[in-house]
Design an enzyme around this catalytic site. Structure first.
Site, mmCIF file in Angstrom:
data_model
loop_
_atom_site.group_PDB
_atom_site.id
_atom_site.type_symbol
_atom_site.label_atom_id
_atom_site.label_comp_id
_atom_site.label_asym_id
_atom_site.label_seq_id
_atom_site.Cartn_x
_atom_site.Cartn_y
_atom_site.Cartn_z
ATOM 1 N N GLU A 1 -10.959 6.539 -23.618
ATOM 2 C CA GLU A 1 -9.629 6.955 -23.098
ATOM 3 C C GLU A 1 -9.786 7.900 -21.911
ATOM 4 O O GLU A 1 -8.997 8.825 -21.739
ATOM 5 C CB GLU A 1 -8.814 7.648 -24.181
ATOM 6 C CG GLU A 1 -8.477 6.782 -25.362
ATOM 7 C CD GLU A 1 -7.577 5.633 -24.992
ATOM 8 O OE1 GLU A 1 -6.432 5.860 -24.645
ATOM 9 O OE2 GLU A 1 -8.055 4.481 -25.045
HETATM 10 C C1 LIG Z 1 -17.387 3.392 -28.610
HETATM 11 C C2 LIG Z 1 -16.615 3.068 -27.376
HETATM 12 C C3 LIG Z 1 -15.385 2.462 -27.482
HETATM 13 C C4 LIG Z 1 -14.670 2.098 -26.339
HETATM 14 N N1 LIG Z 1 -13.470 1.444 -26.458
HETATM 15 C C5 LIG Z 1 -12.854 0.953 -25.365
HETATM 16 C C6 LIG Z 1 -11.701 0.119 -25.472
HETATM 17 O O1 LIG Z 1 -11.164 -0.115 -26.557
HETATM 18 N N2 LIG Z 1 -11.188 -0.434 -24.331
HETATM 19 C C7 LIG Z 1 -11.734 -0.195 -23.114
HETATM 20 O O2 LIG Z 1 -11.221 -0.731 -22.124
HETATM 21 N N3 LIG Z 1 -12.812 0.618 -22.963
HETATM 22 C C8 LIG Z 1 -13.388 1.185 -24.057
HETATM 23 N N4 LIG Z 1 -14.514 1.976 -23.930
HETATM 24 C C9 LIG Z 1 -15.049 2.226 -22.607
HETATM 25 C C10 LIG Z 1 -14.806 3.661 -22.140
HETATM 26 O O3 LIG Z 1 -13.435 3.859 -21.887
HETATM 27 C C11 LIG Z 1 -15.685 3.871 -20.909
HETATM 28 O O4 LIG Z 1 -17.015 3.944 -21.368
HETATM 29 C C12 LIG Z 1 -15.322 5.109 -20.136
HETATM 30 O O5 LIG Z 1 -14.090 4.910 -19.493
HETATM 31 C C13 LIG Z 1 -16.365 5.459 -19.068
HETATM 32 O O6 LIG Z 1 -16.626 4.373 -18.259
HETATM 33 P P1 LIG Z 1 -18.144 3.910 -17.954
HETATM 34 O O7 LIG Z 1 -18.811 3.787 -19.276
HETATM 35 O O8 LIG Z 1 -18.128 2.717 -17.074
HETATM 36 O O9 LIG Z 1 -18.790 5.129 -17.215
HETATM 37 P P2 LIG Z 1 -18.726 5.444 -15.656
HETATM 38 O O10 LIG Z 1 -17.370 5.246 -15.133
HETATM 39 O O11 LIG Z 1 -19.839 4.707 -14.988
HETATM 40 O O12 LIG Z 1 -19.038 6.983 -15.661
HETATM 41 C C14 LIG Z 1 -20.357 7.505 -15.906
HETATM 42 C C15 LIG Z 1 -20.279 9.014 -15.828
HETATM 43 O O13 LIG Z 1 -19.811 9.413 -14.516
HETATM 44 C C16 LIG Z 1 -18.658 10.235 -14.625
HETATM 45 N N5 LIG Z 1 -17.742 9.952 -13.523
HETATM 46 C C17 LIG Z 1 -17.294 8.738 -13.120
HETATM 47 N N6 LIG Z 1 -16.448 8.873 -12.090
HETATM 48 C C18 LIG Z 1 -16.344 10.205 -11.837
HETATM 49 C C19 LIG Z 1 -15.608 10.990 -10.890
HETATM 50 N N7 LIG Z 1 -14.800 10.424 -10.002
HETATM 51 N N8 LIG Z 1 -15.759 12.328 -10.933
HETATM 52 C C20 LIG Z 1 -16.572 12.924 -11.843
HETATM 53 N N9 LIG Z 1 -17.284 12.235 -12.743
HETATM 54 C C21 LIG Z 1 -17.183 10.894 -12.756
HETATM 55 C C22 LIG Z 1 -18.038 9.876 -15.958
HETATM 56 O O14 LIG Z 1 -17.242 10.921 -16.465
HETATM 57 C C23 LIG Z 1 -19.266 9.625 -16.808
HETATM 58 O O15 LIG Z 1 -19.766 10.826 -17.308
HETATM 59 C C24 LIG Z 1 -15.202 2.390 -25.060
HETATM 60 C C25 LIG Z 1 -16.454 3.034 -24.959
HETATM 61 C C26 LIG Z 1 -17.149 3.370 -26.087
HETATM 62 C C27 LIG Z 1 -18.488 4.048 -25.939
#
Ligand SMILES: Cc1cc2nc3c(=O)[nH]c(=O)nc-3n(C[C@H](O)[C@H](O)[C@H](O)COP(=O)(O)OP(=O)(O)OC[C@H]3O[C@@H](n4cnc5c(N)ncnc54)[C@H](O)[C@@H]3O)c2cc1C
Length: 411
Positions: free
Chosen positions: A388
């Protein structure tokens, strides 16, 4: 007038949730943690029956109309129920049938006809689940601007192609029940965010397949899956929102996603605080058994370090809870709540990680052992700072809201 009394209707729901949490969740919490992907059907069936008996198909409010007397309270009630059930077991709470993230998206972006059509199944004979798929292999935080899953109109159908990852309850929605997943896809790749729309894909639709079940650090009772969409055809009326794209000016497409998060971020906050409260209570109980009582009335300067730490944890917990309630009260009152929603999520995500970690540190080996659930709660905590919207992304939203910046000015 501001009242901090718990309304009677919420009190009743909380008493029921406490009974379930103590008797149906805690006793099997370790079992479902150790046997990942085993489904807690007893809990699911019980919740389905009792939620139906209470008139709803899930915990998610379905757009309660303003009654003649008294305030709206559905979202606040959901916060209390969520906190208590997550105190019981957060992984199992994520298995609660009906009204998951998918239902929240339908509620936020669907028409009345769509709400009736898609959500009625939650009140049927069997428990049914729904899910929300925005994240793709190449991007999570950058969504919805980076959505690459496509939806192309072909006669009276949309044809979806793409891949979604980390979908909470995706397996329960598509494989274990006759549920649905809200898939975010673009109807115009060139249009960026303006082209993105939510589509409802129902279980059993050819071309929509679960391809992977994740093995996770925490919330192991909850399934998290990858979904492939290959020429997946759905009826044209399964799009949530307008199929028209007016480039640059059209914000309706992703407005639905944002409205969903305004509703669901405080829910995640409430869930996080349930784990934090469980931890703090257990920490105090184990300390008391070892002769360490917290002398709350003492001046801070006369307290021991442990006492000061516990008091600080209580402050963190209660302040985060008040922020969460504010965000939910705003939802009930249909007031804009983006700021409070993200603030509560940031604060609760921090609080649960800090409290669960510090509890293990303070108890030493006792906290680290599997004899207690403290090490499990420590593992369950971190997800609240990830899904989220991560802590970083929600901090950005808070900053933009306070400073009045757009995403282009502050990203
Ligand atoms: C158990 C689990 C359940 C999930 N359930 C769902 C679901 O039901 N539906 C769904 O759609 N998704 C779901 N997700 C996905 C989750 O929402 C994403 O993992 C999350 O939004 C982060 O995206 P990413 O993993 O691509 O990380 P990235 O976007 O690649 O980010 C990596 C790191 O960089 C940081 N970062 C990125 N951009 C910035 C910025 N502009 N400024 C500062 N820091 C930044 C992030 O905070 C993070 O620490 C789930 C994930 C998990 C682990």
């Amino acid at each position: 007038m501001i009242s901090f009394e718990m309304p009677e209707k919420i009190e009743h729901a909380v008493v029921l949730a406490e009974t379930i949490a103590e008797n149906m969740m805690r006793p099997v919490s370790r079992q479902f943690d150790e046997n990942e992907h085993e489904i807690p059907w007893d809990y699911i069936e019980f919740m389905h029956t009792s939620l139906k008996a209470m008139g709803g198909g899930g915990l998610t409010p379905s757009g309660e109309k303003k009654k003649k007397e008294g305030p709206r309270i559905s979202f606040q009630r959901m916060a209390f129920q969520t906190e208590v059930l997550s105190w019981g077991d957060v992984g199992m709470w994520l298995c609660t049938p009906g009204g998951g993230l998918g239902a929240a998206a339908v509620n936020a972006a669907g028409t009345d006809e769509q709400k009736a059509r898609f959500l009625a199944r939650h009140r049927g004979e069997k428990p049914v689940f729904d899910a929300f798929a925005l994240t793709e292999p190449h991007a999570g935080s950058a969504m919805p601007a980076e959505v690459r899953t496509t939806a192309v109109k072909d006669g009276e159908e949309w044809v979806l192609n793409g891949e979604k990852i980390f979908v909470t309850a995706g397996n329960k929605a598509l494989v274990d029940s006759e549920g649905f997943v809200v898939i975010w896809a673009t109807i115009d790749l060139e249009a960026g965010r303006a082209g993105v729309r939510p589509f409802v894909v129902e279980a059993g639709t050819p071309g929509c397949k679960v391809t992977k079940l994740e093995h996770k650090l925490g919330i192991r009772a909850s399934d998290t899956v990858s979904i492939i969409l290959e020429d997946c055809r759905i009826p044209s009326e399964n799009i949530l929102g307008s199929p028209e794209v007016v480039k640059k000016k059209d914000k309706k497409g992703f407005k639905g996603a944002m409205a969903t998060f305004d509703a669901t971020r405080p829910v995640v906050a409430a869930s996080a605080l349930g784990i934090a409260r469980a931890t703090l209570e257990k920490l105090k109980e184990l300390l008391a058994e070892r002769g360490v009582e917290i002398r709350y009335g003492l001046p801070r300067s006369r307290m021991t370090n442990i006492e000061r730490e516990i008091v600080d944890m209580e402050v963190m917990l209660r302040s985060a809870w008040l922020l969460t309630l504010k965000a939910m009260w705003q939802m009930d009152e249909k007031k804009p709540n983006t700021l409070a929603a993200s603030m509560s999520k940031v604060r609760a995500g921090d609080v649960v990680v800090k409290i669960t970690q510090r509890a293990i540190e303070l108890l030493g080996p006792l906290g680290y052992t599997r004899e207690f659930l403290l090490e499990k709660w420590f593992r369950d905590a971190k997800i609240n700072d990830l899904y989220e919207g991560t802590g970083q992304i929600n901090r950005l939203i808070v900053a933009r809201q306070i400073l009045g910046y757009t995403r282009h000015e502050l990203s």
